[in-house]
Design a protein around this motif. Structure first.
Motif, mmCIF file in Angstrom:
data_model
loop_
_atom_site.group_PDB
_atom_site.id
_atom_site.type_symbol
_atom_site.label_atom_id
_atom_site.label_comp_id
_atom_site.label_asym_id
_atom_site.label_seq_id
_atom_site.Cartn_x
_atom_site.Cartn_y
_atom_site.Cartn_z
ATOM 1 N N LEU A 1 3.330 118.481 -3.090
ATOM 2 C CA LEU A 1 4.766 118.173 -3.104
ATOM 3 C C LEU A 1 5.310 118.068 -4.502
ATOM 4 N N ASP A 2 6.574 118.374 -4.626
ATOM 5 C CA ASP A 2 7.276 118.191 -5.886
ATOM 6 C C ASP A 2 8.665 117.737 -5.460
ATOM 7 N N SER A 3 9.215 116.692 -6.067
ATOM 8 C CA SER A 3 10.528 116.278 -5.553
ATOM 9 C C SER A 3 11.593 116.275 -6.635
ATOM 10 N N ARG A 4 12.820 116.304 -6.202
ATOM 11 C CA ARG A 4 13.985 116.266 -7.086
ATOM 12 C C ARG A 4 15.003 115.317 -6.468
ATOM 13 N N VAL A 5 16.011 114.930 -7.293
ATOM 14 C CA VAL A 5 17.103 114.110 -6.776
ATOM 15 C C VAL A 5 18.387 114.931 -6.916
ATOM 16 N N GLU B 1 16.929 115.542 -22.891
ATOM 17 C CA GLU B 1 15.783 114.734 -23.360
ATOM 18 C C GLU B 1 14.472 115.428 -23.001
ATOM 19 N N HIS B 2 14.446 116.054 -21.808
ATOM 20 C CA HIS B 2 13.194 116.660 -21.373
ATOM 21 C C HIS B 2 12.682 117.685 -22.397
ATOM 22 N N ALA B 3 13.607 118.558 -22.864
ATOM 23 C CA ALA B 3 13.180 119.637 -23.774
ATOM 24 C C ALA B 3 12.646 119.047 -25.076
ATOM 25 N N GLY C 1 15.163 109.585 -12.210
ATOM 26 C CA GLY C 1 15.514 108.746 -11.072
ATOM 27 C C GLY C 1 14.629 108.989 -9.863
ATOM 28 N N ARG C 2 13.700 109.939 -9.946
ATOM 29 C CA ARG C 2 12.831 110.180 -8.784
ATOM 30 C C ARG C 2 11.534 109.397 -8.895
ATOM 31 N N GLU C 3 11.302 108.791 -10.090
ATOM 32 C CA GLU C 3 10.047 108.052 -10.264
ATOM 33 C C GLU C 3 10.038 106.842 -9.323
ATOM 34 N N ILE D 1 12.010 124.352 -15.531
ATOM 35 C CA ILE D 1 11.761 123.698 -16.823
ATOM 36 C C ILE D 1 10.547 122.762 -16.802
ATOM 37 N N HIS D 2 10.146 122.299 -15.610
ATOM 38 C CA HIS D 2 8.996 121.382 -15.551
ATOM 39 C C HIS D 2 7.698 122.121 -15.209
ATOM 40 N N TYR D 3 7.733 123.469 -15.268
ATOM 41 C CA TYR D 3 6.520 124.240 -14.971
ATOM 42 C C TYR D 3 5.332 123.627 -15.729
ATOM 43 N N CYS D 4 4.207 123.531 -15.037
ATOM 44 C CA CYS D 4 3.042 122.804 -15.563
ATOM 45 C C CYS D 4 2.686 123.195 -17.010
ATOM 46 N N LEU D 5 2.699 122.197 -17.856
ATOM 47 C CA LEU D 5 2.353 122.420 -19.267
ATOM 48 C C LEU D 5 0.855 122.713 -19.424
ATOM 49 N N ALA E 1 -1.856 114.037 -14.927
ATOM 50 C CA ALA E 1 -1.507 115.384 -14.469
ATOM 51 C C ALA E 1 -2.690 116.334 -14.540
ATOM 52 N N GLY E 2 -3.627 116.053 -15.436
ATOM 53 C CA GLY E 2 -4.652 117.058 -15.688
ATOM 54 C C GLY E 2 -5.963 116.860 -14.957
ATOM 55 N N ASN E 3 -6.234 115.647 -14.498
ATOM 56 C CA ASN E 3 -7.582 115.415 -13.978
ATOM 57 C C ASN E 3 -7.751 115.754 -12.511
ATOM 58 N N ILE F 1 11.129 116.073 -25.609
ATOM 59 C CA ILE F 1 9.784 115.502 -25.453
ATOM 60 C C ILE F 1 8.766 116.604 -25.146
ATOM 61 N N ARG F 2 9.134 117.541 -24.267
ATOM 62 C CA ARG F 2 8.194 118.620 -23.931
ATOM 63 C C ARG F 2 7.859 119.435 -25.178
ATOM 64 N N GLY F 3 8.887 119.681 -26.008
ATOM 65 C CA GLY F 3 8.652 120.434 -27.248
ATOM 66 C C GLY F 3 7.640 119.725 -28.130
HETATM 67 C C1 HEM Z 1 -4.839 122.982 -11.038
HETATM 68 C C2 HEM Z 1 -4.380 122.091 -11.873
HETATM 69 C C3 HEM Z 1 -2.940 121.704 -11.988
HETATM 70 C C4 HEM Z 1 -1.916 121.803 -11.082
HETATM 71 C C5 HEM Z 1 -1.970 122.386 -9.678
HETATM 72 C C6 HEM Z 1 -0.727 121.258 -11.712
HETATM 73 C C7 HEM Z 1 0.511 121.215 -11.112
HETATM 74 C C8 HEM Z 1 1.671 120.811 -11.739
HETATM 75 C C9 HEM Z 1 2.990 120.860 -11.161
HETATM 76 C C10 HEM Z 1 3.297 121.309 -9.746
HETATM 77 C C11 HEM Z 1 3.867 120.421 -12.091
HETATM 78 C C12 HEM Z 1 5.388 120.363 -11.960
HETATM 79 C C13 HEM Z 1 5.903 119.006 -11.581
HETATM 80 C C14 HEM Z 1 7.403 119.005 -11.383
HETATM 81 O O1 HEM Z 1 8.023 120.070 -11.301
HETATM 82 O O2 HEM Z 1 7.975 117.917 -11.247
HETATM 83 C C15 HEM Z 1 3.104 120.069 -13.270
HETATM 84 C C16 HEM Z 1 3.640 119.548 -14.427
HETATM 85 C C17 HEM Z 1 2.879 119.132 -15.493
HETATM 86 N N1 HEM Z 1 1.520 119.299 -15.663
HETATM 87 FE FE1 HEM Z 1 0.257 120.170 -14.370
HETATM 88 N N2 HEM Z 1 -1.057 120.830 -12.964
HETATM 89 C C18 HEM Z 1 -2.392 121.078 -13.183
HETATM 90 C C19 HEM Z 1 -3.112 120.810 -14.335
HETATM 91 C C20 HEM Z 1 -2.601 120.236 -15.453
HETATM 92 C C21 HEM Z 1 -3.352 119.965 -16.665
HETATM 93 C C22 HEM Z 1 -4.820 120.326 -16.878
HETATM 94 C C23 HEM Z 1 -2.508 119.333 -17.506
HETATM 95 C C24 HEM Z 1 -2.756 118.808 -18.892
HETATM 96 C C25 HEM Z 1 -3.877 118.471 -19.389
HETATM 97 C C26 HEM Z 1 -1.211 119.247 -16.869
HETATM 98 C C27 HEM Z 1 -0.090 118.707 -17.437
HETATM 99 C C28 HEM Z 1 1.169 118.759 -16.875
HETATM 100 C C29 HEM Z 1 2.341 118.211 -17.530
HETATM 101 C C30 HEM Z 1 2.392 117.526 -18.886
HETATM 102 C C31 HEM Z 1 3.420 118.447 -16.657
HETATM 103 C C32 HEM Z 1 4.875 118.051 -16.875
HETATM 104 C C33 HEM Z 1 5.671 119.190 -17.413
HETATM 105 C C34 HEM Z 1 7.154 118.865 -17.556
HETATM 106 O O3 HEM Z 1 7.634 117.900 -16.948
HETATM 107 O O4 HEM Z 1 7.820 119.604 -18.275
HETATM 108 N N3 HEM Z 1 -1.311 119.800 -15.633
HETATM 109 N N4 HEM Z 1 1.766 120.335 -13.044
#
Ligand code: HEM
Length: 412
Positions: free
Chosen positions: A302-306, A105-107, A87-89, A360-364, A253-255, A109-111
């Motif tokens: 920023l990172d947001s939640r509802v 659902e999150h776990a 709901g935050r999108e 749980i949403h720590y960057c994959l 997320a990655g670029n 898809i993330r898995g």
């Molecule tokens: C310096 C580089 C990066 C930073 C600072 C960063 C930062 C973040 C942060 C803050 C979140 C959490 C979002 C949330 O809590 O709502 C996140 C999630 C995510 N990141 Fe990164 N990211 C980086 C690079 C990447 C790369 C290289 C990839 C993949 C190729 C990636 C894929 C993802 C994915 C898939 C999520 C979602 C995880 C989930 O919802 O469980 N990120 N990232």
């Protein structure tokens, strides 16, 4: 339609915005305007004022609360029961990636998606990443003046992700353009033209990946799309929409995030020559230094939640459905957690920063981002000897991400 969007669409926008910001200032002694050019240039004094005067700040431009204290941000990101992502999108596209899902659902898809990001598959990329960095840097070696963003920080993550996804070199140019446009999707305040561009690019990306996925289903290769189309957890697979939107997420997320880590990090080092020298003298510090660069000028601000239920935080009442904006860039400068927090110190004990989020949403992609940054700095730092800033760099016009438009360097 949010209050903000209604105001934006009306003729009285500037006046209304000023009135709302004045109201904020009267209420708390401080205002948060994510569109302000001053904030763009240097948000840290504003964050400091928010943290000191009103750490749980009622934002009036959006129906939202703004958190700047490390302990509050950490608590909210960990508490996925009371603070959700669903709901935050911003509604620019109908499909929802794992980033905007809640348990369970999150776990699921993330898995499935994490099959493409195993430690082994990420580590195996190192030789290719190094070769790419060397090729990119050799194209500017000997030049009197060049833009490090265009030369290295922008192309490196795009090439790495394109190769991971199995995008052939002849499609790279299109992929670059899509990548630039779709990363806007994380910004809350797009105008109508930007929304149209995002939707157009997303539709093209989906069409493209649908064909790639179809091909990989028949003929799996050693790439991320194949890993995702064949991934299975408890006999479940990714549905078409889940597959496409999560491929899009990887692209978004990655670029730009990794580009910002390399760009902001290089700028911070150039602005702190003593720290740069310390690091060049002892490259063992590099792992910790990358964490410090992530903390000091965080690529995702920023990172947001509802809020899922009524929560009282420091006496302020957050209502169910209200957005809670966690300012990672502010939490990462909280002096209660980081001694001398505004100082960049490459020898700082590798910390507890929140640049990759928490919970749980720590960057994959964190291991991949760290690997790209390590290789990029290993190759770049010896070359920075004799290079200096050629002009004052400018940050891109964005709210969620923080990164440089260009970083011109010249021979000293
Ligand atoms: C310096 C580089 C990066 C930073 C600072 C960063 C930062 C973040 C942060 C803050 C979140 C959490 C979002 C949330 O809590 O709502 C996140 C999630 C995510 N990141 Fe990164 N990211 C980086 C690079 C990447 C790369 C290289 C990839 C993949 C190729 C990636 C894929 C993802 C994915 C898939 C999520 C979602 C995880 C989930 O919802 O469980 N990120 N990232």
């Amino acid at each position: 339609m949010s209050l903000f969007r209604k105001i934006q669409d009306s003729l009285v926008r500037p006046l209304a915005m000023r009135a709302l910001l004045t109201l904020e200032r009267i209420e708390s002694g401080v205002a948060y305007n994510p569109l302000s050019p001053a904030l763009r240039a240097d948000p840290y004094p504003v964050y400091e004022a928010l943290r000191r005067k009103d750490p749980v700040h009622r934002m009036r431009l959006q129906d939202a609360w703004v958190l700047t204290d490390y302990a509050d941000v950490d608590m909210v990101l960990r508490d996925s029961r009371r603070f959700g992502n669903a709901g935050r999108e911003f509604g620019y596209i109908p499909q929802v990636s794992m980033l905007d899902l809640d348990p369970p659902e999150h776990a699921r898809i993330r898995g499935l998606v994490s099959h493409g990001f195993t430690p082994r598959s990420v580590a195996a990329l190192e030789p290719r990443i190094r070769e790419t960095v060397r090729t990119l840097l050799s194209s500017v070696s000997g030049k009197e003046r060049f833009d490090l963003i265009a030369a290295l920080a922008f192309p490196l993550p795009v090439i790495v992700i394109a190769e991971m996804l199995g995008v052939p070199p002849e499609d790279r140019e299109r992929f670059n353009e899509w990548s630039n446009v779709v990363s806007l999707i994380v910004d809350p305040l797009l105008n109508d033209e930007q929304v149209r561009q995002v939707q157009q690019a997303v539709s093209e990306v989906f069409t493209y990946f649908e064909a790639v996925a179809e091909e990989r289903r028949r003929n799996p290769q050693d790439d991320l799309v194949s890993a995702l189309v064949t991934a299975e957890v408890d006999s479940e697979r990714l549905e078409r929409d889940d597959l496409l939107v999560n491929l899009l997420l990887v692209l978004v997320a990655g670029n730009e995030t990794t580009r910002n880590l390399i760009g902001n990090g290089t700028l911070a080092l150039l602005r702190h020559p003593h720290e740069l020298e310390k690091l060049r003298d002892d490259m063992e510090l590099l792992g910790g230094a990358i964490e410090e660069l992530l903390r000091f000028d965080s690529p995702v601000q920023l990172d947001s939640r509802v809020a899922r239920e009524r929560v009282v935080l420091r006496g302020r009442r957050i209502a169910p459905g209200q957005r809670v904006i966690c300012i990672l860039g502010a939490a990462n400068r909280d002096p209660q957690v980081f001694t001398d927090a505004d100082r960049m110190d490459v020898g700082r004990p590798a910390g507890n920063h929140l640049a990759f989020g928490r919970g749980i949403h720590y960057c994959l992609g964190a291991p991949l981002a760290r690997l790209e940054a390590r290789v990029a700095f290993e190759e770049l730092l010896p070359r920075l000897d004799g290079l200096r800033l050629a002009e004052e760099p400018r940050y891109r016009d964005q709210v969620t991400l923080r990164g440089l438009e260009f970083l011109w360097l010249e021979s000293a």
